[in-house]
Scaffold this active site. Structure first.
Site, mmCIF file in Angstrom:
data_model
loop_
_atom_site.group_PDB
_atom_site.id
_atom_site.type_symbol
_atom_site.label_atom_id
_atom_site.label_comp_id
_atom_site.label_asym_id
_atom_site.label_seq_id
_atom_site.Cartn_x
_atom_site.Cartn_y
_atom_site.Cartn_z
ATOM 1 N N ARG A 199 13.211 4.619 12.324
ATOM 2 C CA ARG A 199 11.807 5.407 12.500
ATOM 3 C C ARG A 199 10.857 5.032 13.620
ATOM 4 O O ARG A 199 11.559 4.610 14.648
ATOM 5 C CB ARG A 199 11.149 5.122 10.997
ATOM 6 N N ASP A 257 2.049 -15.683 6.365
ATOM 7 C CA ASP A 257 1.558 -17.112 5.976
ATOM 8 C C ASP A 257 1.478 -17.477 4.515
ATOM 9 O O ASP A 257 2.136 -18.549 4.111
ATOM 10 C CB ASP A 257 0.029 -17.359 6.420
ATOM 11 N N HIS A 286 12.713 -2.563 2.191
ATOM 12 C CA HIS A 286 12.187 -1.489 2.646
ATOM 13 C C HIS A 286 13.159 -0.214 2.070
ATOM 14 O O HIS A 286 14.372 -0.223 2.090
ATOM 15 C CB HIS A 286 12.205 -1.318 4.153
ATOM 16 N N ILE A 287 12.344 0.715 1.433
ATOM 17 C CA ILE A 287 13.316 1.874 1.012
ATOM 18 C C ILE A 287 13.945 2.664 2.293
ATOM 19 O O ILE A 287 14.937 3.176 2.024
ATOM 20 C CB ILE A 287 12.366 2.726 0.135
ATOM 21 N N SER A 288 13.039 2.858 3.197
ATOM 22 C CA SER A 288 13.592 3.731 4.271
ATOM 23 C C SER A 288 14.226 2.802 5.345
ATOM 24 O O SER A 288 13.977 1.626 5.307
ATOM 25 C CB SER A 288 12.552 4.625 5.078
ATOM 26 N N TYR A 294 11.325 8.742 1.002
ATOM 27 C CA TYR A 294 11.039 7.816 -0.155
ATOM 28 C C TYR A 294 11.797 8.138 -1.592
ATOM 29 O O TYR A 294 11.857 7.281 -2.297
ATOM 30 C CB TYR A 294 9.566 7.485 -0.234
ATOM 31 N N PRO A 349 0.767 -1.007 0.036
ATOM 32 C CA PRO A 349 -0.050 0.286 -0.085
ATOM 33 C C PRO A 349 0.928 1.083 -0.135
ATOM 34 O O PRO A 349 1.866 1.411 0.656
ATOM 35 C CB PRO A 349 -0.731 -0.083 1.383
ATOM 36 N N ASN A 350 0.452 2.257 -0.898
ATOM 37 C CA ASN A 350 0.757 3.630 -0.791
ATOM 38 C C ASN A 350 2.419 3.786 -1.792
ATOM 39 O O ASN A 350 2.568 4.726 -1.903
ATOM 40 C CB ASN A 350 1.133 4.147 0.384
ATOM 41 N N HIS A 384 4.030 -4.695 8.884
ATOM 42 C CA HIS A 384 4.129 -4.651 10.512
ATOM 43 C C HIS A 384 2.878 -5.196 10.924
ATOM 44 O O HIS A 384 2.770 -4.938 12.120
ATOM 45 C CB HIS A 384 4.245 -3.191 10.795
ATOM 46 N N GLU A 417 13.108 -9.325 1.435
ATOM 47 C CA GLU A 417 12.177 -8.227 2.072
ATOM 48 C C GLU A 417 12.960 -6.788 1.828
ATOM 49 O O GLU A 417 14.173 -6.986 1.855
ATOM 50 C CB GLU A 417 11.983 -8.468 3.564
ATOM 51 N N ARG A 432 7.435 0.553 13.428
ATOM 52 C CA ARG A 432 8.050 0.092 11.914
ATOM 53 C C ARG A 432 9.327 -0.864 12.243
ATOM 54 O O ARG A 432 9.913 -1.440 11.451
ATOM 55 C CB ARG A 432 8.473 1.358 11.160
ATOM 56 N N ARG A 438 4.845 10.783 -2.498
ATOM 57 C CA ARG A 438 4.665 10.656 -1.271
ATOM 58 C C ARG A 438 5.982 10.906 -0.418
ATOM 59 O O ARG A 438 7.009 10.199 -0.648
ATOM 60 C CB ARG A 438 4.402 9.016 -0.963
HETATM 61 C C1 DQA Z 1 8.270 1.047 3.773
HETATM 62 C C2 DQA Z 1 8.368 1.345 5.194
HETATM 63 C C3 DQA Z 1 7.003 1.242 5.949
HETATM 64 O O1 DQA Z 1 7.058 1.284 7.218
HETATM 65 C C4 DQA Z 1 5.996 2.047 5.379
HETATM 66 O O2 DQA Z 1 4.594 1.765 5.980
HETATM 67 C C5 DQA Z 1 5.971 1.913 4.024
HETATM 68 C C6 DQA Z 1 7.317 1.811 3.075
HETATM 69 C C7 DQA Z 1 9.725 1.420 3.099
HETATM 70 O O3 DQA Z 1 9.772 1.133 2.022
HETATM 71 O O4 DQA Z 1 10.451 2.154 3.738
HETATM 72 O O5 DQA Z 1 4.961 2.074 3.211
HETATM 73 O O6 DQA Z 1 8.059 -0.347 3.507
#
Ligand code: DQA
Length: 152
Positions: free
Chosen positions: A110, A90, A103-105, A26, A13-14, A83, A101, A114, A21
């Site tokens: 943070r 699952d 994560h960009i950040s 990001y 999402p997002n 999270h 996995e 998270r 954003r």
């Molecule tokens: C994220 C980090 C998550 O905590 C956040 O909700 C995101 C982006 C990242 O790519 O840093 O939507 O997954």
């Protein structure tokens, strides 16, 4: 000719709003830029890539379930679902595919909510805080895992 192994790159999402954003967190590159980078690096490794994004947990679960038969590995940035989602964890576990996995950040620098990721609990590896380059590193590592004779 033998078909190139396929990697599924999933974004939650997002992340469709990447570039717009919170660019201070990001960056200014878009999800289309992420897709291009992934395809370019995959090509150099003899892999094919399918990039998908959804704001819906169930849709992500369904894509993961289907990937068992069609893909050789998964790169996933489940975004906020990382999270919260036992369902995504699952499904990933069930897939029995190598999983990285992303994560960009740097989620650990943070808010506390998270710091825990259900995806991390079952992933082969986790990359965070390296911006969108993290997706490229994830594909490079998946390539090694897929080609490894000792793969589970
Ligand atoms: C994220 C980090 C998550 O905590 C956040 O909700 C995101 C982006 C990242 O790519 O840093 O939507 O997954």
């Amino acid at each position: 000719m033998k078909q190139a192994p396929r990697i599924l790159v999933l974004n939650g999402p997002n992340l469709n709003l990447l570039g717009v954003r919170e660019p201070d967190i990001y960056g200014s590159q878009t999800l289309a830029d992420v897709g291009k980078r992934c395809r370019d690096v995959a090509k150099t490794l003899g892999l094919a890539v399918d990039c998908k994004q959804s704001n819906c947990e169930g849709e992500l679960v369904e894509w993961i379930q289907k990937s068992r038969k069609t893909h050789s590995g998964i790169v996933i940035n489940a975004a906020a679902y990382s999270h919260t989602s036992v369902a995504i964890m699952d499904a990933l576990k069930l897939s029995d595919l190598p999983i990285i996995e992303v994560h960009i950040s740097n989620v650990h620098a943070r808010e506390e909510f998270r710091h825990y990721s259900y995806v991390s609990a079952i992933a082969d590896g986790v990359i965070c805080g390296l911006g969108i380059e993290g997706y490229e590193y994830a594909i490079q590592h998946l390539s090694k895992l897929i080609k490894s004779p000792n793969r589970k």
